[in-house]
Every structure is written in C-alpha cells, then in structure tokens.
Write an enzyme that holds these catalytic residues in place. Structure first.
Site, short mmCIF file in Angstrom:
data_model
loop_
_atom_site.label_atom_id
_atom_site.label_comp_id
_atom_site.label_asym_id
_atom_site.label_seq_id
_atom_site.Cartn_x
_atom_site.Cartn_y
_atom_site.Cartn_z
N TYR A 168 9.79 -50.03 0.76
CA TYR A 168 10.95 -49.14 0.93
C TYR A 168 10.57 -47.72 1.32
O TYR A 168 11.46 -46.89 1.50
CB TYR A 168 11.78 -49.12 -0.35
CG TYR A 168 11.01 -48.77 -1.61
CD1 TYR A 168 10.57 -47.47 -1.86
CD2 TYR A 168 10.74 -49.74 -2.56
CE1 TYR A 168 9.89 -47.15 -3.00
CE2 TYR A 168 10.05 -49.43 -3.72
CZ TYR A 168 9.62 -48.13 -3.94
OH TYR A 168 8.92 -47.82 -5.08
N ASP A 176 12.86 -53.85 -5.02
CA ASP A 176 11.90 -52.77 -5.17
C ASP A 176 10.95 -53.05 -6.33
O ASP A 176 11.29 -53.74 -7.29
CB ASP A 176 12.62 -51.44 -5.41
CG ASP A 176 13.56 -51.48 -6.61
OD1 ASP A 176 14.33 -52.45 -6.71
OD2 ASP A 176 13.53 -50.55 -7.44
N ASP A 177 9.75 -52.51 -6.22
CA ASP A 177 8.78 -52.48 -7.30
C ASP A 177 8.44 -53.87 -7.84
O ASP A 177 8.45 -54.12 -9.04
CB ASP A 177 9.28 -51.58 -8.44
CG ASP A 177 9.59 -50.17 -7.94
OD1 ASP A 177 9.09 -49.82 -6.86
OD2 ASP A 177 10.34 -49.45 -8.62
N VAL A 178 8.16 -54.79 -6.89
CA VAL A 178 7.68 -56.12 -7.25
C VAL A 178 6.37 -56.35 -6.50
O VAL A 178 6.10 -55.72 -5.49
CB VAL A 178 8.71 -57.22 -6.91
CG1 VAL A 178 10.01 -56.98 -7.66
CG2 VAL A 178 8.98 -57.30 -5.40
#
Length: 615
Positions: free
Chosen positions: A164, A122-124
């Site tokens: 996601y 997540d969050d890349v």
C-alpha cells in the site's frame, strides 16, 4: 464562486493500532464530520477481533447492536459508515467456502443497517507477491459478484492492498491489477507509510503502478507509533492529481485532540488549491479549543509534521541565535499551558498528560534560560539543585512536549554552572542502521524511535557510529564489513556470517517470546511470555555462542531469540567479539509500527542501552 474539490471521497479511517476510540468519541466525531465535509468514516480498529483475527465469526448480539447504532448515528449526521473487514491474516483464497463465509459475515452487518464495505489486506505477510496480489484481486472481484451487487450496493470495491506504500510497479501490483475489477478503488499511503508530502508526480506514478483510482490513506495525524506525542498542527505538503479521488485521514488514539488536525484535513479536501495551512490551523484552533489562548503554545509546540521534522522550530531558532530572553518568554507561555473553563471536557481530559508535560518543560526551560542569560542581568540565577530537580520532573513525564530541546537547554545551563550533562545510558550515542537501497518501513521507524529516545540515529553506515544495527535488508557486503568493527552490534539479519549464531531460522506465525532471564537488564523487568507482535508474524531465531546470555527464547522450540555476547568472548565462528554483540527477534519487516508491540519497543531500547554500557 467556491472551487469544486477534485476529491469525491473524503473522510476518516479509524485504522490505528492501540486503544480504539470509544463509542462517545465516535459519536462526537460524527457530530462534526458531516458539517466539515469529511462525510465518510471507515471502521477498522485493529483490536476488534471480529474485524480482523476472528473475521469469519458473526458478531455477538451486543457488539452487533453497538455497530448498528453507530452506523445509524453516522447516517443521521450525514456521514457514510464504511465497515472494513480484514481477512488477510488467515484467509485461504483458493477455498470457495472462505469467500462464502466472507459474504455471510458482511450480510450480517448489512442486515444491521450497514451499507458500505471495504476489504483490507494491509499488514499481512507477503511471501509470493504476484500470487498474493492476484489472490487479493480475485477476492475483490468475488466480493463484488457474490455480495455487493446482490445486496444492491453499487459502489466500487474499496480495497487496501498489502503493498500500500510506494510509487513503483511491483509484482504484487501486477497480480492485483490482473484480477481486480477495473472500477475498484485502492487505499494508498503515499511514497511511504508516514509521509511529509504527497506530490502530483508521486500520485501519477502510483496510479500508473496500480492501474486503479486511489484514495489516500493519509497516516496523519496518527500517533500509534509514538504514544508519547500528539500531533496538533495542520496538514501540509499534499497535492492532487488525476486518479486520486479521495482522502481518508488516520487520526490519533486521542479522538478529541485529533480534531485540530482533522479540521485542516477537511479544509484541504474541500479546496486543495486554495488551502493555506497557517490560516487553516488558526481556524481549527478557534473551532476546537475556543477563544481562549490557554492551549495555543502547546499546539504550536506539537505542530511539527512529519514525525521526524524539527519538533518546535520557533524555539530552535531562538536558541540557535542565543536569544535567551525571547526563548524564556516563549517557554514561560508554555509553562502557563492550561485548559480554559469552556474547553470541551473530552479534549481537556485527553490532553491532560500533554498539558502537564508542557508545564514541566516550560518551567524547566525558563530556569535554564535564566542561567544562560545570567551574564546580561535578569532574575536570580537558579542553583544546580533547582535545575536538577526540574530535569527530573521533566523526565518523569510520559508525554513529550519539547522534551529533547529543553533537556538540551538544561544540560547547557548545568555546564555553565560547571556540572556535566545529566545523560542516561548511551544517550546521545550515534547509531547507524544498516539497510538496503530501499529501506523497509520498519527500518525508517527504528531511526525515528531511536531519535525520539535520545540517540542520534540514521539510515546507512557511519565510521563514527557508536553502535551498528544490521537489519535483514542490509546487503551481504555491508553486513560483513560490520563484523570486525570494534563497536557494539545489534542484528536480526546475517547472524551466521557475523559470527553471532551458528544457525538461524525464521519461522512463521509467531507473536510472542519467552523471557528466559528476567534478571538480565535487556529483559527490562519483563518476565514469562511476552507478546511482541500485534498479530502472528516472523520471528528470527539464532543459536548464539556458548558465551552468550540467552535473555529470551522461542516458546515453541526453546531456541534463542535474544542473545547477548560480551566483548572479548568467542563468537560462533571462532573469532573474538571486538565489542558486545546481541541478536534480536525482529525479521524482514523489522521495527514496523503496525507490527511491534510496546513490549517489543521496551526490549529493543533496553538492548541498545545495555550494548552501549561501558565494558
């Protein structure tokens, strides 16, 4: 006969940004979780460097021992400890040594007594979505072959994808499905990152888009995007459908205060069809706060969900019908908020800022109601100085309990006494955030943040807007229409077409800026190097007009990342600025809650307020 829940996987994921739970917080949660049926705990605190930035490095002996004791304590209480590792910020997927390193890191944890694992991506950054999805799927497959099965772990791969949120098929999901094991399970947050509802149709579409079973990573009651608030109400608006096999609730930074909401998550997960939010909330209050009523009104005032929903509908209804006596009584109960003698010490300590804010809001609201009801008799009417003092006391509280509603009451009372509303710079201004048909999570978060900061903000254009924000997602034609508008403009997209920069670029892997003019109001008192992202990301750089005040620069290139051009100055394209203009360092992810730091929020709010200053 008790209904059997369709959810086999139920738990909590400590995955928020900000100060993590303490060792004591986690142990206290384990004491409750097993009995509640939330029998999985996912360890994923963003500030643990060995979990994320330093994922390749083995844990030092003392940190490993702490994790081992946590895992053992969880298992003793019937809770499965799931260690999540997040290699996506720097992993080289085509290098076999990287996969061996990942397995070796997890073997260290296995030997310490941890037997469940999750991979988080997540969050890349996601520059080539389909290729990235395939790389993540292949990483999951290699992790299963190279670590899980040789270690005797027969659980399905549990993975959080970069993509996601949302329900539609995407190139990333196509690539992921091509390579990921067929029995893998994926974390999914719903139609958006933070949602008010999850419907059966959304689940169906999401399962179809991923081609895998899903565990709902429910960003409820998480408060890392607005640390001034706590969310103490029940879970609402959740459905189940085939393919959804679990839930992992992401709690607040305040572990003890999270129990109100998490108890209701447990009730829903145990029997979704029979779940009734109000009844669950009542039982949660009794279990968490005890028999006393000292926190009841505070919980009621902080029960709204999602974050953008009306904060306290009960007070709103009384005010809308001008039922001042009833509103005064309700606010009087808020002013009497207190922790009962038997309140759990950790709950009393963690809620203390909101107890103080509730008392301030309640006291101020009572005074306002007495002014507004004065023509029908009642207690002596407070004078202007008393109201202003109450307003200042309320504004001094960092914690937010019904602040907006009570400030509006105070302003109405002051107007009744002939005093103009006591607003700060730009408070109440209408801000239009220009974005695309599918707004980025950061664009939605920006609207939430501006609304919570005293502005009226919404996605999309508005001819009556007092300020326009042009994001990178805004269509070219929409952005171009903003160029000549005689209202202040804040932008991190379309800088050159808007005349706000002669050139612009977006370098990767930067997380900080350098304040070049600490005396400028936009600097908000910050100076030197300031970390603006919670990990390396994209930074919008623009070369502003000669007349611009450069408030901050990229520390590597020295080029501007915050530039403010006053009204009437010549812009980069030779036109004249019809109102103040400012460039800002955000990029494609915008104001994403998982990305920006508190300092970035401070800078953005200072920029907005400065732009709204009268010329």
């Amino acid at each position: 006969m008790t209904a059997r829940s369709p959810l086999a996987w139920r738990g909590v994921v400590e995955g928020f940004y900000g100060e993590p739970w303490s060792h004591a917080d986690r142990l206290a949660w384990f004491d409750r979780a097993g009995a509640l049926g939330l029998d999985h705990y996912v360890y994923a605190p963003k500030d643990d460097p060995w979990h994320r930035e330093e994922w390749r490095e083995p844990y030092p002996a003392d940190r490993l021992a702490s994790l081992a004791s946590l895992a053992a304590a969880a298992e003793q209480r019937g809770v499965r400890f799931v260690y999540a590792i997040s290699p996506g910020l720097s992993m080289r997927y085509d290098d076999p040594e990287e996969h061996r390193t990942l397995a070796a890191k997890c073997r260290q944890l296995l030997e310490a007594g941890i037997h469940s694992f999750a991979l988080l991506f997540d969050d890349v950054p996601m520059d080539e979505p389909e290729a990235l999805g395939r790389a993540h799927g292949e990483t999951g497959a290699r992790f299963e072959r190279g670590f899980l099965r040789p270690a005797g772990i027969d659980e399905p791969v549990l993975l959080c994808p970069t993509d996601y949120a949302g329900v539609a098929a995407t190139p990333y999901r196509t690539g992921l499905a091509d390579a990921l094991p067929a029995d893998a399970r994926l974390f999914w947050t719903g139609a958006d990152i933070v949602v008010g509802e999850v419907t059966a149709e959304q689940i169906r579409l999401a399962v179809e888009s991923y081609g895998r079973e899903l565990v709902l990573w429910d960003n409820f009651p998480v408060n890392d995007f607005d640390r001034s608030r706590v969310f103490l109400g029940p879970l609402t608006g959740r459905a189940t459908a085939p393919g959804l096999v679990g839930i992992a609730a992401n709690p607040m930074v305040e572990a003890a205060a999270s129990r109100f909401a998490l108890h209701t998550v447990a009730e829903w997960a145990a029997d979704p069809e029979a779940y009734e939010p109000a009844a669950a909330a009542s039982r949660a209050y009794a279990e968490v706060a005890g028999p006393g009523e000292g926190l009841r009104t505070l919980v009621d005032a902080c029960s709204a969900w999602p974050p953008g929903a009306p904060r306290w509908p009960r007070l709103d209804e009384l005010v809308s019908h001008e039922r001042w006596d009833a509103a005064e009584a309700l606010l009087g109960r808020l002013a009497d908020t207190h922790a009962e003698p038997g309140t759990a010490p950790d709950l009393a300590v963690q809620l203390a800022p909101w107890v103080a804010a509730a008392r301030a809001a309640g006291a101020a609201g009572v005074l306002a109601c007495r002014v507004l009801v004065a023509d029908t008799g009642g207690p002596a009417v407070p004078d202007v100085d008393t109201l202003l003092a109450a307003r200042r006391a309320l504004e001094a509280e960092y914690a937010d309990v019904a602040r907006g509603a009570v400030l509006s009451l105070l302003d109405a009372a002051l107007e009744r006494l002939g005093v103009a509303p006591q607003r700060g710079r730009g408070d109440g201004a209408l801000i239009a955030v220009l974005t695309g048909e599918n707004p980025a999570p950061g664009d939605r978060e920006l609207v939430e943040f501006l609304g919570a900061s005293g502005f009226r903000a919404h996605l999309g254009d508005d001819p009556a807007a007092d300020l326009l924000v042009v994001t990178r997602a805004a269509p070219e034609q929409l952005a171009a229409s903003a160029a000549g508008r005689p209202v202040p403009l804040l932008a991190w997209g379309h800088l050159v077409p808007l005349g706000m920069a002669s050139a612009s670029t977006v370098p990767l892997s930067l997380d900080r800026i350098h304040i070049a003019d600490a005396d400028h109001p936009v600097a908000a008192g910050l100076d030197g190097e300031v970390v603006v992202y919670r990990g390396r990301s994209k930074l919008t750089i623009g070369d502003p007009p000669d007349a611009a005040a450069v408030v901050a620069r990229d520390p590597e290139s020295g080029r501007a990342v915050i530039g403010v051009t006053p009204a009437g100055a010549t812009l980069a394209d030779g036109s004249v600025a019809p109102a103040a203009r400012a460039t800002f360092f955000l990029a494609a992810d915008g104001f994403a809650p998982w990305l920006v730091t508190p300092e970035a929020r401070t800078l953005l709010l200072a920029t907005v307020r400065t732009l709204l200053e009268p010329s």
